[in-house]
Design an enzyme around this catalytic site. Structure first.
Site, PDB file in Angstrom:
ATOM      1  N   ASP A 155      -2.217 -36.703  16.456  1.00 35.67           N
ATOM      2  CA  ASP A 155      -3.330 -35.831  16.062  1.00 35.67           C
ATOM      3  C   ASP A 155      -2.915 -35.055  14.823  1.00 35.67           C
ATOM      4  O   ASP A 155      -1.736 -34.726  14.652  1.00 35.67           O
ATOM      5  CB  ASP A 155      -3.695 -34.870  17.196  1.00 35.67           C
ATOM      6  CG  ASP A 155      -4.305 -35.574  18.399  1.00 35.67           C
ATOM      7  OD1 ASP A 155      -4.941 -36.621  18.196  1.00 35.67           O
ATOM      8  OD2 ASP A 155      -4.147 -35.085  19.530  1.00 35.67           O
TER       9      ASP A 155
ATOM     10  N   ASP B  30     -10.964 -39.311  18.280  1.00 34.58           N
ATOM     11  CA  ASP B  30     -11.505 -38.373  19.268  1.00 34.58           C
ATOM     12  C   ASP B  30     -12.986 -38.055  19.052  1.00 34.58           C
ATOM     13  O   ASP B  30     -13.805 -38.234  19.962  1.00 34.58           O
ATOM     14  CB  ASP B  30     -10.674 -37.088  19.270  1.00 34.58           C
ATOM     15  CG  ASP B  30      -9.243 -37.327  19.752  1.00 34.58           C
ATOM     16  OD1 ASP B  30      -9.019 -38.333  20.441  1.00 34.58           O
ATOM     17  OD2 ASP B  30      -8.363 -36.502  19.438  1.00 34.58           O
TER      18      ASP B  30
END
Length: 199
Positions: free
Chosen positions: A131, A145
């Site tokens: 991330d 996501d």
């Protein structure tokens, strides 16, 4: 003896190609941005985009989207694998272009994070997802996501407004009651032509 209008009418176009194209774009973007994030960012050293509100922040996530359910990596991997298989199975009957887009977003995002689960450390089924984007109080996330979440929201909206994945248009009241089969715009045009024909 001529066939009926239902026999001669063209079948609705399958949208598996659109689904695969959307998924491929999402997957490519996710992989490329993660590679760049790992190469250019240092863990624990955020890079400011808009002050401290929006930053590039490299983290390794063992949980689900937006860092939820950490500690259940192998379970999440299996769930994501079943989601991918289910979407591919649905693709055989997929007719709605909007459902193709929504499912393609989910498929691309799920596959993007699955690549990390299988090929990144600490090992297969337990790999941590990369991330890199932080916005305010929201957990750090990647391209996959919001793609999964956005695709899921789109499918919920389509369902609420009566659009099914295996039809071109909306459900009719007859469809919901189950008294007749679903009707597409081609079916309705054929019915109008038969009514206009002299008896």
């Amino acid at each position: 003896m001529s066939g009926t209008a239902a026999d001669t009418a063209p079948k609705p176009r399958r949208r598996i190609g659109l689904l695969v194209a959307v998924a491929a774009v999402i997957l490519a973007l996710d992989i490329v941005t993660k590679v760049l994030a790992v190469k250019l960012l240092t863990p624990g050293q955020p890079v400011s985009i808009i002050g401290d509100t929006v930053t590039w922040t490299l983290v390794r996530n063992s949980g689900a989207a937006f860092s939820m359910a950490t500690g259940y990596t192998w379970v999440l991997t299996l769930i994501a694998s079943f989601v991918v298989i289910g979407i591919i199975w649905m693709g055989r009957r997929l007719v709605s272009p909007w459902w193709a887009i929504g499912l393609g977003m989910i498929l691309g995002g799920a596959m993007g994070n699955l690549v990390d689960r299988f090929f990144r450390s600490p090992g297969p089924l337990r790999g941590h997802v990369v991330d890199f984007l932080s916005i305010g109080w929201w957990p750090v996330f990647n391209v996959a996501d919001p793609s999964v979440v956005g695709g899921a929201i789109l499918l919920v909206v389509l369902s609420l407004f009566g659009f099914d994945f295996d039809t071109v248009g909306r459900r009719t009241p007859d469809d919901e009651s189950g008294s007749v089969g679903r009707r597409t715009p081609d079916d309705e045009d054929g019915a109008e032509r038969r009514e206009d024909e002299p008896s």
